[in-house]
Design a protein around this motif. Sequence first.
Motif, PDB file in Angstrom:
ATOM      1  N   LEU A 189       4.606   5.217  28.884  1.00  0.00           N
ATOM      2  CA  LEU A 189       5.601   4.317  29.468  1.00  0.00           C
ATOM      3  C   LEU A 189       5.600   4.378  30.992  1.00  0.00           C
ATOM      4  N   GLN A 190       5.096   5.477  31.561  1.00  0.00           N
ATOM      5  CA  GLN A 190       5.082   5.595  33.019  1.00  0.00           C
ATOM      6  C   GLN A 190       4.209   4.531  33.675  1.00  0.00           C
ATOM      7  N   PHE A 191       3.297   3.934  32.914  1.00  0.00           N
ATOM      8  CA  PHE A 191       2.418   2.914  33.479  1.00  0.00           C
ATOM      9  C   PHE A 191       2.959   1.503  33.263  1.00  0.00           C
ATOM     10  N   CYS A 192       4.119   1.388  32.598  1.00  0.00           N
ATOM     11  CA  CYS A 192       4.716   0.085  32.303  1.00  0.00           C
ATOM     12  C   CYS A 192       5.975  -0.122  33.147  1.00  0.00           C
ATOM     13  N   ASN A 193       6.366  -1.369  33.267  1.00  0.00           N
ATOM     14  CA  ASN A 193       7.603  -1.722  33.967  1.00  0.00           C
ATOM     15  C   ASN A 193       8.737  -1.775  32.947  1.00  0.00           C
ATOM     16  N   LEU A 194       9.553  -0.716  32.922  1.00  0.00           N
ATOM     17  CA  LEU A 194      10.629  -0.644  31.942  1.00  0.00           C
ATOM     18  C   LEU A 194      11.814  -1.521  32.304  1.00  0.00           C
ATOM     19  N   ASN A 195      11.804  -2.115  33.488  1.00  0.00           N
ATOM     20  CA  ASN A 195      12.859  -3.051  33.863  1.00  0.00           C
ATOM     21  C   ASN A 195      12.547  -4.476  33.420  1.00  0.00           C
ATOM     22  N   SER A 196      11.379  -4.694  32.856  1.00  0.00           N
ATOM     23  CA  SER A 196      10.991  -6.019  32.379  1.00  0.00           C
ATOM     24  C   SER A 196      11.556  -6.255  30.984  1.00  0.00           C
ATOM     25  N   PHE A 197      12.200  -7.405  30.782  1.00  0.00           N
ATOM     26  CA  PHE A 197      12.741  -7.729  29.471  1.00  0.00           C
ATOM     27  C   PHE A 197      11.634  -7.980  28.461  1.00  0.00           C
ATOM     28  N   ARG A 198      10.478  -8.421  28.921  1.00  0.00           N
ATOM     29  CA  ARG A 198       9.330  -8.573  28.030  1.00  0.00           C
ATOM     30  C   ARG A 198       8.908  -7.213  27.485  1.00  0.00           C
ATOM     31  N   THR A 199       8.852  -6.223  28.367  1.00  0.00           N
ATOM     32  CA  THR A 199       8.494  -4.871  27.937  1.00  0.00           C
ATOM     33  C   THR A 199       9.518  -4.326  26.949  1.00  0.00           C
ATOM     34  N   LYS A 200      10.782  -4.548  27.228  1.00  0.00           N
ATOM     35  CA  LYS A 200      11.831  -4.059  26.338  1.00  0.00           C
ATOM     36  C   LYS A 200      11.741  -4.704  24.960  1.00  0.00           C
ATOM     37  N   PHE A 201      11.450  -5.998  24.925  1.00  0.00           N
ATOM     38  CA  PHE A 201      11.361  -6.687  23.642  1.00  0.00           C
ATOM     39  C   PHE A 201      10.180  -6.180  22.822  1.00  0.00           C
ATOM     40  N   VAL A 202       9.014  -6.042  23.460  1.00  0.00           N
ATOM     41  CA  VAL A 202       7.822  -5.584  22.743  1.00  0.00           C
ATOM     42  C   VAL A 202       8.052  -4.177  22.185  1.00  0.00           C
ATOM     43  N   LEU A 203       8.597  -3.297  22.999  1.00  0.00           N
ATOM     44  CA  LEU A 203       8.836  -1.923  22.552  1.00  0.00           C
ATOM     45  C   LEU A 203       9.874  -1.861  21.438  1.00  0.00           C
ATOM     46  N   GLY A 204      11.021  -2.503  21.677  1.00  0.00           N
ATOM     47  CA  GLY A 204      12.106  -2.433  20.701  1.00  0.00           C
ATOM     48  C   GLY A 204      11.734  -3.058  19.371  1.00  0.00           C
ATOM     49  N   PHE A 205      11.089  -4.220  19.408  1.00  0.00           N
ATOM     50  CA  PHE A 205      10.752  -4.928  18.175  1.00  0.00           C
ATOM     51  C   PHE A 205       9.670  -4.181  17.387  1.00  0.00           C
ATOM     52  N   SER A 206       8.663  -3.670  18.089  1.00  0.00           N
ATOM     53  CA  SER A 206       7.592  -2.941  17.396  1.00  0.00           C
ATOM     54  C   SER A 206       8.110  -1.625  16.820  1.00  0.00           C
ATOM     55  N   PHE A 207       8.996  -0.941  17.529  1.00  0.00           N
ATOM     56  CA  PHE A 207       9.571   0.300  17.009  1.00  0.00           C
ATOM     57  C   PHE A 207      10.429   0.028  15.774  1.00  0.00           C
ATOM     58  N   PHE A 208      11.233  -1.030  15.826  1.00  0.00           N
ATOM     59  CA  PHE A 208      12.117  -1.323  14.701  1.00  0.00           C
ATOM     60  C   PHE A 208      11.322  -1.701  13.458  1.00  0.00           C
ATOM     61  N   LEU A 209      10.361  -2.628  13.614  1.00  0.00           N
ATOM     62  CA  LEU A 209       9.562  -3.032  12.461  1.00  0.00           C
ATOM     63  C   LEU A 209       8.650  -1.906  11.991  1.00  0.00           C
ATOM     64  N   GLY A 210       8.228  -1.043  12.923  1.00  0.00           N
ATOM     65  CA  GLY A 210       7.405   0.091  12.538  1.00  0.00           C
ATOM     66  C   GLY A 210       8.133   1.069  11.635  1.00  0.00           C
ATOM     67  N   VAL A 211       9.446   1.050  11.672  1.00  0.00           N
ATOM     68  CA  VAL A 211      10.250   1.880  10.767  1.00  0.00           C
ATOM     69  C   VAL A 211      10.690   1.083   9.541  1.00  0.00           C
ATOM     70  N   SER A 212      11.107  -0.172   9.755  1.00  0.00           N
ATOM     71  CA  SER A 212      11.747  -0.957   8.707  1.00  0.00           C
ATOM     72  C   SER A 212      10.761  -1.430   7.633  1.00  0.00           C
ATOM     73  N   ILE A 213       9.641  -2.014   8.034  1.00  0.00           N
ATOM     74  CA  ILE A 213       8.690  -2.569   7.054  1.00  0.00           C
ATOM     75  C   ILE A 213       8.115  -1.481   6.143  1.00  0.00           C
ATOM     76  N   PRO A 214       7.587  -0.364   6.679  1.00  0.00           N
ATOM     77  CA  PRO A 214       7.100   0.682   5.772  1.00  0.00           C
ATOM     78  C   PRO A 214       8.185   1.238   4.851  1.00  0.00           C
ATOM     79  N   GLN A 215       9.417   1.298   5.347  1.00  0.00           N
ATOM     80  CA  GLN A 215      10.496   1.805   4.498  1.00  0.00           C
ATOM     81  C   GLN A 215      10.708   0.894   3.291  1.00  0.00           C
ATOM     82  N   TYR A 216      10.615  -0.416   3.510  1.00  0.00           N
ATOM     83  CA  TYR A 216      10.760  -1.359   2.397  1.00  0.00           C
ATOM     84  C   TYR A 216       9.648  -1.168   1.373  1.00  0.00           C
ATOM     85  N   PHE A 217       8.413  -1.051   1.850  1.00  0.00           N
ATOM     86  CA  PHE A 217       7.289  -0.935   0.915  1.00  0.00           C
ATOM     87  C   PHE A 217       7.314   0.391   0.165  1.00  0.00           C
TER      88      PHE A 217
END
Length: 535
Positions: free
Chosen positions: A422-450
Amino acid sequence: MAQNEGGDGGGGGGDSKKSQSKDAKQEQLPVAHPVKEQLPGVQYCINSPPPWPEAVLLGFQHYILTLGMTVLIPTIVVPQMGGTNVEKAKMIQNMLFVSGLSTFLQSLFGTRLPTVVGGSYTYMIPVMSVVQARRYSSYSDPYERFTMTVRGIQGALIICACFQMVIGFLGLWRNSVRFLSPLCVVPYVTFTGLGLYHLGFPMYLHRYISPKKFKFDRFAVMFSIASAWLFAQVLTSSTMYNNKPESTQNSCRTDRAGLITSAPWVYFPYPFQWGSPTFNYGDTFAMLAASFVSLFESTGTFYAAARYGSATPVPPSVISRGTGWLGVASLLNGMFGSLTGSAASVENAGLLALTRVGSRRVIQISAGFMIFFSVFVISDVAYFPFESGKFGAVFASIPLPIIAALYCIFFGYVSSAGLGFLQFCNLNSFRTKFVLGFSFFLGVSIPQYFKEYYQVKHEHAGWFNDVLIVIFASHTMVAALVAFILDLTLAREDDAARDDSGLKWWEKFSIYGSDVRSNEFYGLPCRLNDLFPAL
């Protein structure tokens, strides 16, 4: 006039003092930590081995840790195949031998990273489908059923190994990895550790003792296993477990592994000892899905190992070369009749962080221990009658909860390696926040369903459902794919977006020769780079 001049001079001195105080205050203000291409604080990096006595102990520590997964898979699978403790002991020695050989080849000709190559838990779903297949239930003799099942697993592993070698050695994986950015790598590596959370358990140990020497931390695994194992042995000998439930006794007793008495005194693993492999298209497709997922998880482990080895980010061509050698490792597993394919060990990558030793030599020494304890004699039987089979089985009888407790620490370290990008990314960017948050959430949620619903509802439904479960039950694969697709499609052609995702910084590592340090960390020995140049 003199007084006025004196007054003016005093006023000027006051202004200079004010400016100096402002400068001092600015210097005292907290500043952001600088970006580090190589992780600081690592005491021995890839090319700087520790002294030989310390290297041998560290290598032995990696060997003990590798036994955890090596023992776990046969313990679960072999009894359901109809095998006894004798077959289980042989299977463990086969897997240990192949792991040692594969680790040595990977460190010498593959990525050259300090990674251990061991059995992968990702293959468990297709392996269990083979074990529970109806075509093997007709065998009344348990040993015959065991051998036929092993031959079926061998055939599927050999085909998926060829698939991995084609993807790796032909550079197909390299072309895919080149599209990654640090923003994609964050969930990729993080879920390589978090995706295995079900193998550990929440643990907190208060530090009553604060050792002054780092030696105690460096060899913490050996101290922890020795003390906990001794305690378990005392409880076992004192009959404390006699009236406990069977599941508790199997997990906590030191005499329930059935390995010490079943391990042969002399055993040399050799290919196709249970017969020629058999092939089934359904088993093959399910195993191919597992091999593809293991490539994702191993790539995340490669990034973590490079970070904890204080190396530069791994060039895509080196990762592709390493996946090709993972295919060779899976081929060896198929030939020797092991129960699973190979992948880069996540827990051993975490041990690099705990010890702060990312030396390649340490991993090669651990590979030597794996081969040694699965084949060769320790000493003359007349003086010390413990051959490798027996001696290796002693260490393999360590209760699994001890290994599970260690996994909590090592998986956490690997996850934090991903967050370090994360030190190489701009954490103040809303694009960065969306990519991180959405991938983390689905990375937990989808496997849990299966895992919780789909797998239970479609149990024994066929190879196609096994493919879906293997792919979508992997936290690493789901999180990495979601982050990759989002990062690739959300205005990556924009310079600001490329800068926010760290792609501008990352590009210099996308080609092997663009950074002078690449050859130092990843160059092949004996001038083999001239024959097999990295791109």
